[in-house]
Design a protein around this motif. Structure first.
Motif, short mmCIF file in Angstrom:
data_model
loop_
_atom_site.label_atom_id
_atom_site.label_comp_id
_atom_site.label_asym_id
_atom_site.label_seq_id
_atom_site.Cartn_x
_atom_site.Cartn_y
_atom_site.Cartn_z
N GLY A 99 0.82 -1.21 0.00
CA GLY A 99 0.00 0.00 0.00
C GLY A 99 0.84 1.25 0.00
O GLY A 99 2.08 1.21 -0.03
N ASN A 100 0.17 2.38 0.03
CA ASN A 100 0.83 3.68 0.03
C ASN A 100 0.82 4.28 1.44
O ASN A 100 0.08 3.83 2.31
N CYS A 101 1.61 5.33 1.65
CA CYS A 101 1.53 6.14 2.86
C CYS A 101 1.06 7.53 2.45
O CYS A 101 1.79 8.27 1.78
N GLY A 102 -0.16 7.88 2.84
CA GLY A 102 -0.71 9.17 2.46
C GLY A 102 0.02 10.33 3.11
O GLY A 102 0.15 11.40 2.52
N ASN A 103 0.50 10.14 4.34
CA ASN A 103 1.23 11.20 5.01
C ASN A 103 2.55 11.50 4.32
O ASN A 103 2.86 12.65 4.01
N LEU A 104 3.34 10.47 4.07
CA LEU A 104 4.63 10.69 3.42
C LEU A 104 4.48 11.12 1.97
O LEU A 104 5.43 11.66 1.38
N SER A 105 3.30 10.91 1.38
CA SER A 105 3.05 11.40 0.02
C SER A 105 3.26 12.91 -0.06
O SER A 105 3.66 13.44 -1.10
N ALA A 106 3.01 13.60 1.06
CA ALA A 106 3.17 15.05 1.08
C ALA A 106 4.64 15.45 1.04
O ALA A 106 4.97 16.58 0.67
N ALA A 107 5.53 14.55 1.42
CA ALA A 107 6.97 14.86 1.45
C ALA A 107 7.68 14.46 0.17
O ALA A 107 8.81 14.89 -0.07
N VAL A 108 7.02 13.67 -0.67
CA VAL A 108 7.67 13.15 -1.87
C VAL A 108 7.99 14.27 -2.86
O VAL A 108 9.09 14.33 -3.42
N GLY A 109 7.04 15.20 -3.07
CA GLY A 109 7.28 16.33 -3.97
C GLY A 109 8.43 17.20 -3.50
O GLY A 109 9.37 17.48 -4.27
N ILE A 212 -6.59 3.31 0.67
CA ILE A 212 -6.00 2.07 1.16
C ILE A 212 -7.16 1.16 1.56
O ILE A 212 -8.21 1.65 2.01
N PRO A 213 -7.05 -0.15 1.36
CA PRO A 213 -8.14 -1.03 1.78
C PRO A 213 -8.42 -0.87 3.27
O PRO A 213 -7.50 -0.93 4.09
N THR A 214 -9.70 -0.62 3.62
CA THR A 214 -10.06 -0.33 5.00
C THR A 214 -11.36 -1.00 5.38
O THR A 214 -12.29 -1.09 4.57
N ILE A 215 -11.42 -1.47 6.62
CA ILE A 215 -12.62 -2.07 7.20
C ILE A 215 -13.16 -1.10 8.24
O ILE A 215 -12.50 -0.79 9.22
N PHE A 216 -14.37 -0.58 8.00
CA PHE A 216 -14.99 0.37 8.93
C PHE A 216 -16.11 -0.33 9.71
O PHE A 216 -16.98 -0.97 9.12
N ILE A 217 -16.08 -0.16 11.04
CA ILE A 217 -17.09 -0.75 11.93
C ILE A 217 -17.56 0.33 12.90
O ILE A 217 -16.76 1.16 13.34
N ASP A 218 -18.85 0.33 13.23
CA ASP A 218 -19.36 1.27 14.22
C ASP A 218 -18.81 0.91 15.59
O ASP A 218 -18.84 -0.26 16.00
N THR A 313 -3.68 7.79 3.94
CA THR A 313 -4.46 6.96 3.03
C THR A 313 -5.78 6.55 3.66
O THR A 313 -6.80 6.42 2.97
N ALA A 314 -5.78 6.34 4.98
CA ALA A 314 -7.04 6.02 5.66
C ALA A 314 -7.97 7.23 5.65
O ALA A 314 -9.20 7.08 5.57
N ALA A 315 -7.40 8.44 5.72
CA ALA A 315 -8.22 9.64 5.61
C ALA A 315 -8.89 9.72 4.24
O ALA A 315 -10.04 10.16 4.12
N VAL A 316 -8.17 9.27 3.21
CA VAL A 316 -8.78 9.20 1.87
C VAL A 316 -9.94 8.21 1.88
O VAL A 316 -11.01 8.48 1.33
N ALA A 317 -9.73 7.05 2.50
CA ALA A 317 -10.80 6.06 2.61
C ALA A 317 -12.00 6.62 3.35
O ALA A 317 -13.16 6.38 2.97
N ILE A 318 -11.75 7.39 4.42
CA ILE A 318 -12.84 8.02 5.18
C ILE A 318 -13.61 8.98 4.29
O ILE A 318 -14.85 8.97 4.27
N ALA A 319 -12.89 9.83 3.55
CA ALA A 319 -13.54 10.80 2.67
C ALA A 319 -14.39 10.11 1.62
O ALA A 319 -15.53 10.52 1.35
N CYS A 320 -13.85 9.05 1.02
CA CYS A 320 -14.57 8.33 -0.04
C CYS A 320 -15.80 7.63 0.53
O CYS A 320 -16.88 7.68 -0.07
N ALA A 321 -15.65 6.97 1.67
CA ALA A 321 -16.79 6.27 2.27
C ALA A 321 -17.86 7.24 2.73
O ALA A 321 -19.06 6.98 2.59
N ALA A 322 -17.45 8.40 3.26
CA ALA A 322 -18.42 9.39 3.74
C ALA A 322 -19.23 9.98 2.60
O ALA A 322 -20.37 10.42 2.79
#
Length: 390
Positions: A99-109, A212-218, A313-322
């Motif tokens: 998988g990817n790291c969404g946080n470190l993606s900000a440092a790649v550029g 990133i593949p994520t399992i969301f549970i209440d 990446t989990a924040a991306v999953a949260i945004a997409c699921a929401a």
């Protein structure tokens, strides 16, 4: 036996830290994927370490700080650089490339600019450099908008990110088409599934592959409040075992593994997160978080531990699921259509955005957007024993 030294940069990106390499600077044996590369990166980070401290390496003994990045000029049309992310296990001998790291993606550029990997004509003296990144782990495009001042990356500023102590310059990161290209964003075809986990329970779960593949549970189904901080989960081995069992069975249901035993060698993905409706709580820095300031609360597990903030990446999953009506995340946020969501995590608050649409093959998201920051902490060389890759 002597040590060899390899050019490297130690960087913070978002709420993570990692050791960054230019592909061209790696030893010949590590320029290609394989055991030699993995051995090198593990030795750099200080793994595997049965003490789980990574004292003899650059790792910080957490999932947020046991990370490596390899960057090179891109061979893919329309992209500036290629980026690979290696999540190094702390106590086991493997590097997870799933998988990817969404946080470190900000440092790649910023790293690519500092390393001379971006063509000079693309860099403004003052303004925003738009860096197009090919994320090789997941085969996706990321666009980083990096601020420039006097021909250099602007690192300092007044942008505050919960989970990071000091302010810095804001970097906008866009994850283009973050859902799984090989199938539906919801791999089972359902917005909510019954996830049966023997000896743990049966839960309503949203299984999503976006960011990133994520399992969301209440949280209430787990018997949790959703306001928990790290020590309440990480200090309880029973909870850690439960979450790892849930993760393994969720990975099976998502088609990511063929047997439960394979979950042990795929620690980076999928993630497990639990959500709840807004509540007041004290963040890990004692900052009060008010229910009216957030749409929902989210806590996420990373490499077997509750994360101190939120993985990018989990924040991306949260945004997409929401953004999809009827998911566990959307319902916790109050339901209805939405293109942004503000959620509370253990360290504070984060706002992310995504717009979902229904296609012939299922749900899709054009892009997800969030703001992060990045800063070089140290640059020079890392040293490892010369026989490391044997």
């Amino acid at each position: 036996m002597k040590q060899m030294k390899i050019p490297a940069t130690y960087m913070r990106g978002g709420t993570s830290k990692g050791v960054f390499f230019s592909l061209q600077d790696l030893p010949k044996e590590a320029k290609q994927p394989g055991p030699a590369r993995d051995k090198l990166l593990m030795r750099v980070i200080g793994s595997p370490d049965p003490y789980a401290k990574q004292i003899d390496g650059m790792g910080g003994a957490t999932s947020s700080t046991s990370k490596t990045v390899i960057v090179s000029k891109s061979e893919k049309e329309g992209h500036d650089i290629d980026y690979l992310f290696g999540q190094v296990s702390i106590d086991k001998a493997f590097v997870d490339w799933s998988g990817n790291c969404g946080n470190l993606s900000a440092a790649v550029g910023p790293f690519a600019v500092h390393s001379g990997l971006i063509d000079a004509e693309k860099l403004p003296v003052n303004g925003i450099a738009e860096i197009t990144i090919w994320q090789g782990n997941i085969g996706k495009t990321i666009i980083a908008k990096v601020p420039m001042v006097d021909g250099e990356v602007q690192e300092l500023g007044d942008f505050e990110l919960d989970g990071v102590t000091f302010p810095a310059a804001e970097i906008s990161v866009e994850f283009v088409d973050p859902s799984d290209s090989s199938g539906s964003m919801f791999p089972t075809g359902n917005l909510v599934d019954d996830l049966n986990v023997p000896d743990v329970g049966t839960f309503n779960a949203t299984l999503i592959n976006a960011g990133i593949p994520t399992i969301f549970i209440d949280a209430t189904e787990l018997g949790l409040k959703g306001t928990e901080l790290q020590e309440q989960i990480n200090g309880d081995q029973n909870w850690l075992n439960k979450f790892e069992t849930i993760r393994a069975h969720g990975a099976m249901k998502m088609g990511l593994i063929d047997s439960l035993e394979q979950a042990a060698t795929r620690q980076h993905t999928p993630k497990v997160a639990f959500v709840s409706k807004p509540k007041d709580y004290q963040s890990s820095s004692d900052k009060p978080i008010q229910a009216e300031d957030v749409d929902l609360l989210v806590r996420a597990m990373s490499m077997g531990q509750l994360h101190h903030a939120m993985m990018g990446t989990a924040a991306v999953a949260i945004a997409c699921a929401a953004s999809v009506e009827g998911t566990i995340v959307n319902l916790a946020a109050g339901g209805g259509e939405r293109d942004t969501v503000t959620f509370g995590h253990p360290s504070g608050i984060l706002k992310v955005g995504a717009i979902a649409s229904k296609t012939e093959t299922g749900w899709a998201v054009e892009k997800a957007i969030m703001s992060r920051s990045a800063r070089i902490l140290m640059e020079g060389w890392v040293r490892v024993p010369s026989g490391t890759m044997n």
